[in-house]
Enzyme design. Structure first.
Site, PDB file in Angstrom:
ATOM      1  N   GLU A 179      28.962  18.657  28.857  1.00  0.00           N
ATOM      2  CA  GLU A 179      28.376  19.938  28.478  1.00  0.00           C
ATOM      3  C   GLU A 179      28.238  20.765  29.743  1.00  0.00           C
ATOM      4  OE1 GLU A 179      25.187  21.230  29.394  1.00  0.00           O
ATOM      5  OE2 GLU A 179      24.712  19.520  30.683  1.00  0.00           O
ATOM      6  N   SER A 203      21.287  18.037  32.677  1.00  0.00           N
ATOM      7  CA  SER A 203      21.641  19.105  33.613  1.00  0.00           C
ATOM      8  C   SER A 203      21.788  18.515  35.013  1.00  0.00           C
ATOM      9  CB  SER A 203      20.597  20.224  33.548  1.00  0.00           C
ATOM     10  OG  SER A 203      21.066  21.382  34.207  1.00  0.00           O
ATOM     11  N   HIS A 242      22.604  22.662  27.023  1.00  0.00           N
ATOM     12  CA  HIS A 242      21.545  23.629  27.297  1.00  0.00           C
ATOM     13  C   HIS A 242      21.237  24.431  26.030  1.00  0.00           C
ATOM     14  CE1 HIS A 242      22.709  22.516  31.355  1.00  0.00           C
ATOM     15  NE2 HIS A 242      21.621  23.122  31.808  1.00  0.00           N
TER      16      HIS A 242
END
Length: 320
Positions: A220, A104, A290
């Protein structure tokens, strides 16, 4: 001897202390010795301490001698402190055996380390959302993490979505089917890099964007509508980044909401659009992002990518 894990917070503040405690308890129950950074639970605005505090926590993680330096959570905060990180200290820690793990917002740190030092970091879990999840720890993620800590990991594999046999099929039918075209490929000695798409795009034009040629880019994101995903991909495309890659591997894109005026426009149509814009092989379905089930991936390491039918494999065991 027990493997040691150093927990620190270089990004957003911990708002869910219960998940933090569950994560620590889980790691200890798995046999790890856990050391918690002195500022891990601090709060300053939305951050886990001010910039100086979070920079210092990174340097303490690097100096800890731990086997794994694991971030507590992502969120936001790393891009603003990239210029003040001592990358020589981080590189020295990596060379001594510390593996920096996270994803992230942590993508910004990982890209900067690759750009500045060429050293390998690991895209993988965080403490709170993964080891501290209320639902319990995902077995696949845990197995991949234990492979990393025991230095037994050699790669990962996954099952690709079903084929569309005719590439000329019209866009509306592609959207309805929600299947993607997967082409067989076999690439060796390609640098694996990537992570969160928004974070990668935020580094374009900065000294913290790695210059990876003939690489394999994995991406992602979370909470990003497909049109925003397309916009970010267009930025990478127009900046010439995608043209330099052998393959682009889509991980998980989730927690977004389609609206009525999308008129069938979905992530599938974004991927189909991209296929017409680049010669790089495009694969989908990588279990990373996630989501609870995620593999661990070496950022900056040369890997092999093999696809046979619907079976895809990223292998790096030959590099150990």
């Amino acid at each position: 001897m027990k493997k040691t894990i150093y927990i620190y917070s270089p990004s957003s503040a911990i708002n869910d202390k219960a998940s933090f405690k569950r994560g620590i308890k889980c790691l200890e129950s798995l046999g790890y010795e856990v050391e918690i950074d002195e500022t891990a639970l601090l709060k300053h605005q939305r951050f886990a301490g001010n910039d100086a505090i979070r920079i210092a926590s990174i340097h303490r993680a690097a100096s800890s001698g731990a086997n794994i330096a694991l971030i507590s959570r992502g969120g936001y905060g790393l891009t603003r402190i990239l210029p003040d990180i001592n990358y020589k200290t981080v590189a020295k820690a990596i060379n001594k055996g510390t593996k920096f793990v996270g994803f992230s917002d942590f993508t910004a740190f990982q890209m900067a380390v690759l750009a500045k030092t060429g050293e390998v970091t690991w895209a993988g879990p965080v403490l709170t959302d993964d080891f501290g999840a209320k639902e319990g720890v995902d077995e696949i993620m845990q197995a991949c993490f234990e492979d990393l800590t025991s230095e037994q990991g050699e790669g990962c594999g996954w099952r690709l979505p079903k084929f569309i046999q005719k590439k000329s099929i019209i866009d509306a039918e592609i959207i309805k089917s929600e299947f993607f075209i997967n082409e067989e490929c076999n690439f060796d000695n390609a640098v694996l890099w990537g992570g969160n798409l928004a974070m990668i795009c935020s580094l374009l034009g900065t000294p913290y964007m790695p210059a990876v040629k003939n690489g394999i880019l994995f991406i992602e994101d979370v909470g990003e509508h497909p049109y925003r995903v397309e916009r970010m991909l267009a930025q990478l495309l127009q900046a010439g980044i995608l043209a330099q890659q052998k393959a682009i591997v889509f991980g998980q894109f989730n927690h977004y909401k389609l609206v009525s005026h999308d008129k069938g426009y979905k992530l599938a149509s974004v991927i189909d659009w991209l296929r017409g814009k680049t010669k790089a092989k495009i694969l989908t379905g990588l279990p990373f992002g996630h989501v609870a089930t995620k593999v661990l991936l070496p950022i900056g390491l040369e890997v092999s990518l093999n696809v046979e039918g619907r079976d895809a494999f990223l292998l790096w065991g030959h590099q150990h």
